[in-house]
Design a protein around this motif. Structure first.
Motif, PDB file in Angstrom:
ATOM      1  N   SER A 102      37.904   8.592  10.919  1.00 45.59           N
ATOM      2  CA  SER A 102      38.146   9.624   9.908  1.00 45.59           C
ATOM      3  C   SER A 102      37.695  10.980  10.422  1.00 45.59           C
ATOM      4  O   SER A 102      38.375  11.996  10.228  1.00 45.59           O
ATOM      5  CB  SER A 102      37.406   9.277   8.609  1.00 45.59           C
ATOM      6  OG  SER A 102      37.880   8.066   8.063  1.00 45.59           O
ATOM      7  N   ARG A 103      36.558  11.022  11.078  1.00 45.56           N
ATOM      8  CA  ARG A 103      36.056  12.285  11.636  1.00 45.56           C
ATOM      9  C   ARG A 103      36.986  12.802  12.726  1.00 45.56           C
ATOM     10  O   ARG A 103      37.309  13.992  12.767  1.00 45.56           O
ATOM     11  CB  ARG A 103      34.644  12.078  12.189  1.00 45.56           C
ATOM     12  CG  ARG A 103      34.034  13.339  12.799  1.00 45.56           C
ATOM     13  CD  ARG A 103      32.599  13.076  13.228  1.00 45.56           C
ATOM     14  NE  ARG A 103      32.018  14.239  13.859  1.00 45.56           N
ATOM     15  CZ  ARG A 103      32.045  14.471  15.177  1.00 45.56           C
ATOM     16  NH1 ARG A 103      32.646  13.601  15.985  1.00 45.56           N
ATOM     17  NH2 ARG A 103      31.491  15.556  15.684  1.00 45.56           N
ATOM     18  N   GLU A 108      40.418  20.164  14.140  1.00 43.71           N
ATOM     19  CA  GLU A 108      39.579  21.349  14.341  1.00 43.71           C
ATOM     20  C   GLU A 108      38.362  21.377  13.430  1.00 43.71           C
ATOM     21  O   GLU A 108      37.393  22.100  13.687  1.00 43.71           O
ATOM     22  CB  GLU A 108      40.398  22.637  14.152  1.00 43.71           C
ATOM     23  CG  GLU A 108      40.897  22.883  12.747  1.00 43.71           C
ATOM     24  CD  GLU A 108      42.260  22.259  12.491  1.00 43.71           C
ATOM     25  OE1 GLU A 108      42.879  22.603  11.477  1.00 43.71           O
ATOM     26  OE2 GLU A 108      42.703  21.443  13.326  1.00 43.71           O
ATOM     27  N   ASP A 109      38.385  20.593  12.345  1.00 45.99           N
ATOM     28  CA  ASP A 109      37.226  20.541  11.447  1.00 45.99           C
ATOM     29  C   ASP A 109      36.206  19.483  11.862  1.00 45.99           C
ATOM     30  O   ASP A 109      35.172  19.323  11.206  1.00 45.99           O
ATOM     31  CB  ASP A 109      37.682  20.256  10.010  1.00 45.99           C
ATOM     32  CG  ASP A 109      38.266  21.491   9.333  1.00 45.99           C
ATOM     33  OD1 ASP A 109      37.808  22.607   9.652  1.00 45.99           O
ATOM     34  OD2 ASP A 109      39.169  21.339   8.496  1.00 45.99           O
ATOM     35  N   LEU A 110      36.480  18.792  12.941  1.00 46.54           N
ATOM     36  CA  LEU A 110      35.609  17.715  13.409  1.00 46.54           C
ATOM     37  C   LEU A 110      34.148  18.148  13.565  1.00 46.54           C
ATOM     38  O   LEU A 110      33.242  17.411  13.157  1.00 46.54           O
ATOM     39  CB  LEU A 110      36.168  17.167  14.724  1.00 46.54           C
ATOM     40  CG  LEU A 110      35.457  16.019  15.432  1.00 46.54           C
ATOM     41  CD1 LEU A 110      36.483  15.185  16.201  1.00 46.54           C
ATOM     42  CD2 LEU A 110      34.408  16.537  16.414  1.00 46.54           C
ATOM     43  N   ASP A 190      39.636  12.488   1.157  1.00 40.56           N
ATOM     44  CA  ASP A 190      38.596  13.206   0.419  1.00 40.56           C
ATOM     45  C   ASP A 190      37.892  14.220   1.314  1.00 40.56           C
ATOM     46  O   ASP A 190      37.571  15.337   0.889  1.00 40.56           O
ATOM     47  CB  ASP A 190      37.582  12.229  -0.164  1.00 40.56           C
ATOM     48  CG  ASP A 190      38.116  11.511  -1.400  1.00 40.56           C
ATOM     49  OD1 ASP A 190      39.179  11.911  -1.911  1.00 40.56           O
ATOM     50  OD2 ASP A 190      37.471  10.553  -1.846  1.00 40.56           O
ATOM     51  N   LEU A 191      37.624  13.846   2.562  1.00 41.99           N
ATOM     52  CA  LEU A 191      36.988  14.779   3.484  1.00 41.99           C
ATOM     53  C   LEU A 191      37.846  16.015   3.695  1.00 41.99           C
ATOM     54  O   LEU A 191      37.339  17.145   3.722  1.00 41.99           O
ATOM     55  CB  LEU A 191      36.733  14.092   4.831  1.00 41.99           C
ATOM     56  CG  LEU A 191      35.476  13.240   4.964  1.00 41.99           C
ATOM     57  CD1 LEU A 191      35.470  12.521   6.307  1.00 41.99           C
ATOM     58  CD2 LEU A 191      34.223  14.089   4.815  1.00 41.99           C
ATOM     59  N   GLU A 192      39.133  15.816   3.866  1.00 43.17           N
ATOM     60  CA  GLU A 192      40.033  16.954   4.070  1.00 43.17           C
ATOM     61  C   GLU A 192      39.982  17.920   2.887  1.00 43.17           C
ATOM     62  O   GLU A 192      39.964  19.147   3.068  1.00 43.17           O
ATOM     63  CB  GLU A 192      41.462  16.459   4.304  1.00 43.17           C
ATOM     64  CG  GLU A 192      41.653  15.774   5.653  1.00 43.17           C
ATOM     65  CD  GLU A 192      43.034  15.175   5.816  1.00 43.17           C
ATOM     66  OE1 GLU A 192      43.489  15.052   6.962  1.00 43.17           O
ATOM     67  OE2 GLU A 192      43.655  14.802   4.795  1.00 43.17           O
ATOM     68  N   LYS A 193      39.957  17.369   1.684  1.00 40.74           N
ATOM     69  CA  LYS A 193      39.878  18.225   0.491  1.00 40.74           C
ATOM     70  C   LYS A 193      38.543  18.955   0.418  1.00 40.74           C
ATOM     71  O   LYS A 193      38.486  20.153   0.121  1.00 40.74           O
ATOM     72  CB  LYS A 193      40.084  17.377  -0.770  1.00 40.74           C
ATOM     73  CG  LYS A 193      41.477  16.809  -0.906  1.00 40.74           C
ATOM     74  CD  LYS A 193      41.547  15.837  -2.075  1.00 40.74           C
ATOM     75  CE  LYS A 193      42.890  15.128  -2.129  1.00 40.74           C
ATOM     76  NZ  LYS A 193      42.917  14.068  -3.156  1.00 40.74           N
ATOM     77  N   LEU A 194      37.466  18.233   0.689  1.00 41.43           N
ATOM     78  CA  LEU A 194      36.134  18.843   0.634  1.00 41.43           C
ATOM     79  C   LEU A 194      36.005  19.979   1.642  1.00 41.43           C
ATOM     80  O   LEU A 194      35.490  21.053   1.320  1.00 41.43           O
ATOM     81  CB  LEU A 194      35.060  17.775   0.892  1.00 41.43           C
ATOM     82  CG  LEU A 194      34.819  16.768  -0.217  1.00 41.43           C
ATOM     83  CD1 LEU A 194      33.926  15.632   0.279  1.00 41.43           C
ATOM     84  CD2 LEU A 194      34.179  17.436  -1.438  1.00 41.43           C
ATOM     85  N   LEU A 195      36.479  19.733   2.851  1.00 34.99           N
ATOM     86  CA  LEU A 195      36.360  20.759   3.891  1.00 34.99           C
ATOM     87  C   LEU A 195      37.245  21.957   3.604  1.00 34.99           C
ATOM     88  O   LEU A 195      36.884  23.102   3.909  1.00 34.99           O
ATOM     89  CB  LEU A 195      36.709  20.151   5.256  1.00 34.99           C
ATOM     90  CG  LEU A 195      35.731  19.092   5.757  1.00 34.99           C
ATOM     91  CD1 LEU A 195      36.246  18.455   7.033  1.00 34.99           C
ATOM     92  CD2 LEU A 195      34.356  19.690   6.003  1.00 34.99           C
ATOM     93  N   LYS A 196      38.383  21.707   2.993  1.00 32.20           N
ATOM     94  CA  LYS A 196      39.289  22.803   2.648  1.00 32.20           C
ATOM     95  C   LYS A 196      38.694  23.690   1.568  1.00 32.20           C
ATOM     96  O   LYS A 196      38.818  24.922   1.612  1.00 32.20           O
ATOM     97  CB  LYS A 196      40.636  22.234   2.185  1.00 32.20           C
ATOM     98  CG  LYS A 196      41.669  23.321   1.848  1.00 32.20           C
ATOM     99  CD  LYS A 196      42.990  22.683   1.437  1.00 32.20           C
ATOM    100  CE  LYS A 196      44.020  23.751   1.094  1.00 32.20           C
ATOM    101  NZ  LYS A 196      45.324  23.143   0.700  1.00 32.20           N
TER     102      LYS A 196
END
Length: 201
Positions: A102-103, A108-110, A190-196
């Motif tokens: 997932s990470r 680029e947000d890794l 969920d991670l993608e949404k949180l980071l966005k």
């Protein structure tokens, strides 16, 4: 020939206009409050949101490398946390692989996300962990880490077979968890949404 009075026609047209305007509102109100199955979800997250988010207690844990993991180690990044025996059985391995994949998929947000494995004992299967999960932070809970473990609902200290993956935000707050039954894509989405949406970490 009798004609309907003008004022009566006008009144009927007025009521017709009112009905046309308010009927959709009344229907929406009825569906929302009268039929729960029609009610839209209040959130779009797929993991289990822990409400309220809880600040983790102060901790200081040792790592196999001889360094120290503290609250400050979690600040400034989104943290994926798994808690389990250091020998890492099947559920442990599945969870660590899911965290890693997932990470990596964040591209680029890794760098904004780090992975943490809190061991409850038998630390550790270093060959497996180092060869398969480079960059994974490993910390031994020991006796001093018990208050930290108890801060995670469903952690092995309370439910040995639970095997949850947790998300801790960049301020050190425990906010979400994922059971073994959660869809594999749930964590990434969920991670993608949180980071966005996040302006921290």
């Amino acid at each position: 020939m009798d004609f309907e009075p003008v004022h009566r026609r006008s009144r009927r047209q007025l009521w017709l206009l009112i009905a046309v305007f308010f009927a959709p509102l009344a229907t929406a109100f009825l569906l929302y409050y009268g039929f729960e199955d029609w009610r839209p979800s209040r959130s779009t997250n797929q993991g289990e949101l822990l409400q309220p988010a809880r600040a983790l207690p102060v901790f200081e844990l040792s790592t196999p490398e001889g360094t120290t993991l503290t609250n400050e180690s979690l600040r400034g990044k989104w943290n994926l946390v798994y808690i389990g025996d250091g020998q890492c059985g099947q559920r442990c391995r599945e969870a660590l692989v899911l965290m890693r994949q997932s990470r990596l998929a964040l591209n680029e947000d890794l760098p904004r996300v780090q992975r943490i494995f809190l061991t409850t004992g038998h630390c550790c299967d270093q060959h497996y962990l180092q060869s398969t999960h480079p960059g994974l932070i490993i910390a031994q809970s020991g006796t001093t880490g018990q208050p930290l473990l108890h801060a995670f609902p469903g952690a092995p200290a309370a439910e040995p077979e639970a095997g949850y993956i947790y998300i801790v935000d960049p301020l050190g707050n425990l906010m979400m968890r994922y059971s073994p039954e959660a869809p594999h894509k749930a964590l990434l989405e969920d991670l993608e949404k949180l980071l966005k949406l996040s302006h921290i970490g």
